[in-house]
Design an enzyme around this catalytic site. Structure first.
Site, PDB file in Angstrom:
ATOM      1  N   CYS A  78       0.810  -1.213   0.000  1.00 55.89           N
ATOM      2  CA  CYS A  78       0.000   0.000   0.000  1.00 55.89           C
ATOM      3  C   CYS A  78       0.845   1.265   0.000  1.00 55.89           C
ATOM      4  CB  CYS A  78      -0.921   0.003   1.221  1.00 55.89           C
ATOM      5  SG  CYS A  78      -0.042  -0.261   2.791  1.00 55.89           S
ATOM      6  N   CYS A 138      -1.834  -4.046   7.400  1.00 52.27           N
ATOM      7  CA  CYS A 138      -0.966  -2.882   7.594  1.00 52.27           C
ATOM      8  C   CYS A 138      -1.324  -2.131   8.875  1.00 52.27           C
ATOM      9  CB  CYS A 138      -1.088  -1.953   6.387  1.00 52.27           C
ATOM     10  SG  CYS A 138      -0.143  -0.423   6.521  1.00 52.27           S
ATOM     11  N   CYS A 157      -8.772 -34.718  10.206  1.00 50.56           N
ATOM     12  CA  CYS A 157      -9.325 -36.023  10.544  1.00 50.56           C
ATOM     13  C   CYS A 157      -9.820 -35.980  11.994  1.00 50.56           C
ATOM     14  CB  CYS A 157      -8.267 -37.114  10.379  1.00 50.56           C
ATOM     15  SG  CYS A 157      -8.787 -38.749  10.986  1.00 50.56           S
ATOM     16  N   CYS A 169     -27.042 -62.798  13.902  1.00 51.26           N
ATOM     17  CA  CYS A 169     -28.339 -62.982  13.239  1.00 51.26           C
ATOM     18  C   CYS A 169     -29.469 -62.680  14.209  1.00 51.26           C
ATOM     19  CB  CYS A 169     -28.450 -64.411  12.703  1.00 51.26           C
ATOM     20  SG  CYS A 169     -30.010 -64.753  11.877  1.00 51.26           S
TER      21      CYS A 169
END
Length: 577
Positions: free
Chosen positions: A175, A201, A251, A338
């Site tokens: 700038c 800045c 993760c 099962c």
């Protein structure tokens, strides 16, 4: 069995003439009174039967449109640099401005490509708050840091109000604002200490991003005064890449494995598998939960953690203990995966609902039935009582399939692996030494995958069909039709999963005389459950989710579960990020 496929060859003398014999297939739904076993013939599914169920034939594995990468701490800088270099070359800007532009666009390269074409370079950079150097020449940030005023002119620092003549005592940013190096250094050290990932800045109301090379250069010169500041800056810049990106997520493994998963292509609604073994939903970061959308899964998790005022704890106790035999009322404890259970008195029953079944387990109980629907169970018909009873129906089935998954993974899994090794070494078998020798493990993977899908499907049905999910009123007829189709698929899948579980449990104690038939049955059942799973996902994505007022989405169907992310290669020569 709950339902069966029959093949009947229909021959009609009036209709045959010169035509060939026609095979007709029928799908029979059998009641659960336990009296149908003598009328039914035991059949074996073969490859021609696959695709006759409502779920359709299993589709080929979906094409991977996104690339999943597992990024370690060592490769994180290389992954970030890859994106930075692409933007630096594409837009012709310095590294710190490329970082600011990527952060503004949530590190989505495809969005930068699109907006660059629509807005142009200058408007794209202005929108991101990027301030380019006043000079048109593309000098490096380090050269700008060493920019010196003429010797005849003194430079006053607007922070400490001291005048500086010596060369290299002041530094300027893109700038053009210039301050003394000591003030810059103290400002940078304070910003880094506060955890700032983007340092602007010092000038009042200036939004220019400070050149990170200048920041690093000044901090390196003050190591004795600010030890560790450069290392912290580098760490903050790397964390900003993960925390600020919609395409990268840490993760969620605990303890944390240290990896981040990157998904290219903007595919947020996907399930991924980290090399550490953790499977999770990339969109919400929770456990993999398709075909249940993230908002419903979050509500279910809160309810399981005790949001219902102790109700969940009571249900856990009920599910973890016995079921009463519908014939002799003796307590029964399930000791396998099962859910077709046989009491010592000889009565067969479904462990999920406790109702009597026939020897062939021809029973369906996936639908929730209130009193008056033929459920035959007396319930509290107050509003709160109905809601608790409805929740208990879905919660019990959720927990039962979770328990079955654990049993079939821990107990059945090692037995299946041992069977596969035995069959592969048996030279008398037709598939000895070939790829087909792995059929027990392949069928077992399909079984476990379906055991993961089934409990999640009950969370979906709990919220989707009267459990709080807002749907469009004008779509009531479409919702009823979609509900009927989904629950049909769910019931069929549940039944065939139980049959596959029993088949694999029997195969683990093989009768070598029947092993070829067992392989055929297991292969065909694995294909059938895969097709039914795919059908459920299609029904959810194409028929159910479009009816919701709140937009929701789910991961695409993958027969083998979430795709494994590949390790991202670390940089051979690491450059500061």
């Amino acid at each position: 069995m709950l339902c069966s496929l029959r093949r009947r060859r229909a021959r009609s003398a009036a209709a045959m003439d010169d035509s060939d014999d026609e095979c007709c297939y029928y799908y029979d739904a059998v009641g659960s009174d336990g009296d149908g076993e003598e009328e039914e013939e035991e059949i074996v599914l073969d490859e021609d039967d696959v695709g006759l169920l409502d779920g359709g034939a299993p589709p080929p594995p979906p094409e991977e449109v996104e690339h999943r990468a597992a990024i370690t701490k060592e490769s994180l800088a290389a992954a970030q640099q890859q994106d930075l270099s692409m933007v630096m070359n594409l837009v012709n800007i310095e590294r710190h401005n490329a970082r600011a532009l990527l952060a503004h666009q949530r590190w989505k390269m495809e969005r930068i490509y699109d907006r660059l074409g629509m807005m142009g370079r200058d408007a794209l950079l202005r929108d991101a708050g990027v301030v380019l150097p006043e000079k048109s020449s593309r000098s490096s940030s380090m050269a700008m840091a060493k920019t010196k005023p003429p010797r005849s002119l003194a430079v006053t620092c607007n922070v400490c109000f001291e005048e500086y003549f010596p060369p290299g005592s002041v530094s300027a940013m893109d700038c053009g604002h210039c301050f003394c190096n000591d003030c810059w250094t103290e400002y940078f050290a304070a910003a880094v200490s506060d955890g700032s990932k983007q340092i602007r800045c010092m000038e009042v109301q200036c939004s220019a991003i400070c050149d990170e090379e200048v920041v690093r250069w000044l901090l390196l010169g003050s190591r004795s005064k600010h030890p560790g500041a450069v290392a912290r800056l580098d760490r903050l810049l790397l964390e900003a890449y993960v925390d600020g990106s919609d395409a990268v997520r840490w993760c969620p493994s605990a303890p944390h494995c240290g990896r981040a998963i990157r998904v290219d292509g903007g595919e947020r609604y996907s399930e991924v598998s980290c090399p550490c073994g953790a499977d999770f939903c990339f969109h919400c970061g929770g456990d993999a939960h398709s075909p249940c959308p993230c908002p419903m899964w979050d509500k279910w998790g809160a309810k399981r953690r005790g949001g219902s005022g102790g109700e969940v704890d009571n249900l856990k106790w009920i599910v973890a203990n016995t079921k009463s035999c519908p014939k002799c009322s003796k307590p029964i404890e399930k000791n396998g995966g099962c859910n077709h259970v046989r009491c010592t008195c000889g009565q067969h029953l479904c462990y999920a609902c406790g109702e009597a079944t026939g020897k062939l387990y021809m029973h369906v109980c996936n639908r929730y039935k209130e009193e008056g629907d033929g459920g035959g169970v007396k319930v509290d018909m107050t509003a709160g009582g109905r809601q608790r009873q409805r929740f208990m129906h879905y919660y019990e089935r959720f927990e039962i399939h979770i328990d079955s998954y654990k049993e079939e993974q821990k107990k059945l899994g090692p037995a299946i692996d041992a069977l596969a090794r035995r069959l592969e070494a048996d030279a008398t078998l037709p598939w000895s030494g070939t790829r087909d020798a792995g059929w027990p493990a392949a069928a077992h993977r399909r079984l476990l995958r379906c055991r993961q899908v089934l409990p999640r499907s009950y969370v979906l049905t709990y919220y989707m069909f009267g459990g709080g999910a807002a749907t469009r009123r004008e779509e009531a007829a479409a919702l009823a039709a979609a509900q009927n189709r989904f629950e049909d698929l769910q019931g069929q899948l549940e039944h065939h999963v139980e049959v596959l579980s029993k088949t694999l449990a029997a195969a683990a104690r093989p009768d070598m005389a029947e092993i070829v038939k067992t392989k055929r049955d297991a292969d065909n059942l694995a294909r059938v459950v895969e097709g039914l799973c795919a059908g459920m996902y299609r029904c959810v994505h194409d028929e159910l989710l479009p009816l919701l007022v709140e937009p929701m989405n789910i991961s695409a169907y993958h027969p083998d579960g979430p795709a494994m992310a590949k390790e991202f290669p670390p940089a051979t020569s690491r450059r500061p990020a």
